[in-house]
Design an enzyme around this catalytic site. Structure first.
Site, PDB file in Angstrom:
ATOM      1  N   ALA A 138       6.957   8.420 -13.292  1.00  0.00           N
ATOM      2  CA  ALA A 138       6.961   6.952 -13.342  1.00  0.00           C
ATOM      3  C   ALA A 138       8.294   6.466 -13.881  1.00  0.00           C
ATOM      4  CB  ALA A 138       5.829   6.462 -14.228  1.00  0.00           C
ATOM      5  N   HIS A 171      -1.585   0.966 -11.951  1.00  0.00           N
ATOM      6  CA  HIS A 171      -1.142   2.190 -11.263  1.00  0.00           C
ATOM      7  C   HIS A 171      -1.801   3.419 -11.889  1.00  0.00           C
ATOM      8  CE1 HIS A 171       2.375   1.600  -8.360  1.00  0.00           C
ATOM      9  NE2 HIS A 171       1.840   0.404  -8.528  1.00  0.00           N
ATOM     10  N   GLY A 181       0.808  -1.208   0.000  1.00  0.00           N
ATOM     11  CA  GLY A 181       0.000   0.000   0.000  1.00  0.00           C
ATOM     12  C   GLY A 181       0.846   1.264   0.000  1.00  0.00           C
TER      13      GLY A 181
END
Lengths: 172, 172, 172
Positions: free
Chosen positions: A32, A48, A12
């Site tokens: 990213a 994502h 998480g």
């Protein structure tokens, strides 16, 4: 303000980092580091993407992280990097010289960046010693990187089962 | 009261959960999810059995956990589930449909259960990325499960070297 | 004063233990359990040596740890053992009888030692279950050892990314 968010696989940590980005109240740039090299990674990237707000700016940079941070960090802006582990893996695949140069460049640029920075990474060093020498190397490099990044951040959290544990918190 | 107790292999998480069960002062039902598929597992089951009080009620359920929880949870009773990781592994061996249905059933039944519930599970996501795709899948499923279970529990502890670290504690 | 310092690979646990040793203000004896069996281990040993103060006394003992502790612990002296994991691995290579005898000897001698003792070990139980039976065995033995050592120490820290988390702290 520089935050380092560390956690295991599926802990998480990304969701927590995204919550911290939203709570900053600033415009967010999502940096990213993933490369869609195979179907499994492509699926992770897609998931994502689906999980984060669509209005966030997106920068993709698998290798030249320090340069990307310098280009996109700005006062009153939150820059979320997810994640250092993939970036490290990408560099290891390129070679030792690139790895050394880019990690040094990251550590040099970190203290100079304006705005709110969130760096996400994977804890990989709490299992059994890997048989594979490259995995051992990766684990060592990741551990060393985490120590130096944690040292340069104001706040460090470790996420377990979606719950953050504060390891460091220096009031500004 | 719902408690989630997470920890690595041989971290003392089961012993801690058993202490919490005893300290509850309630009658205890121990819900075992292990299946003695081989000698090593049979030995682990025997050791767990020897370590817990003989007067506790025992329920063995490797797959249909939600139904077992519904059947055995009761006001003024403590139900200790050891452990979610083995249950998840059992479901993965059955197939994706069973896994999806049973995990959903668990999340649905959790908020409705009376009495004191203790759920034990294994942290498996803090080592190096496993080479084996099934191991990666298991790690991902376990991590996701831990996040959702932690979210639905009042108290979450992470056990290291026999010492519990409280990650969440919502006063009733 | 007995301290147990646990952490993942490259977590900064050795550096933290060395800081604790220096902060004790006492003369330090460094007890190394590593054996330079191959080039990788020889390099690790050399790096550890370069990182610690040159004026510390050095004792090398891969197997008979309890006897070495008895011989070198002294009032007003700090004895730093780095690390229990390598010692355990060395014993596993010798055989089950040596392992059982030496771990029992360690647990027996621990409460009797004078001075300041620092024990360092590696967390290896928070990754996926290893396929290799010997690795599973090692993980189980390490976890059990960590629980009993933690129980016998006054202070237990878990180090992540160079940052210590206090799991136990009993005022003297």
């Amino acid at each position: 303000m520089k935050e380092f968010i560390l956690g295991g696989a599926r802990s998480g940590k990304s969701a927590f980092a995204q919550r911290r980005a939203t709570d900053s109240g600033l415009g967010v740039t999502y940096l990213a580091t993933a490369q869609a090299g195979d179907a499994e990674m492509a699926e992770r990237i897609a998931r994502h993407r689906a999980e984060r707000p669509g209005h966030w700016a997106l920068v993709e940079e698998p290798l030249a992280l320090a340069a990307a941070l310098r280009a996109h960090a700005a006062p009153n802006r939150c820059l979320l990097v997810d994640c250092l582990t993939l970036w490290l893996g990408n560099l290891l695949a390129v070679g030792d010289a690139a790895l050394a140069a880019e990690t040094q460049a990251l550590l040099t640029v970190l203290p100079t960046l304006p705005g709110h920075l969130l760096l996400v990474s994977n804890e990989v060093g709490q299992g059994i010693v890997p048989v594979n020498p490259l995995a051992r190397r990766f684990r060592d490099e990741a551990g060393r990187l985490h120590q130096t990044v944690a040292d340069r951040c104001d706040r460090v959290s470790f996420v377990i089962a979606g719950l953050p544990l504060t390891l460091k918190d220096c009031p500004a």
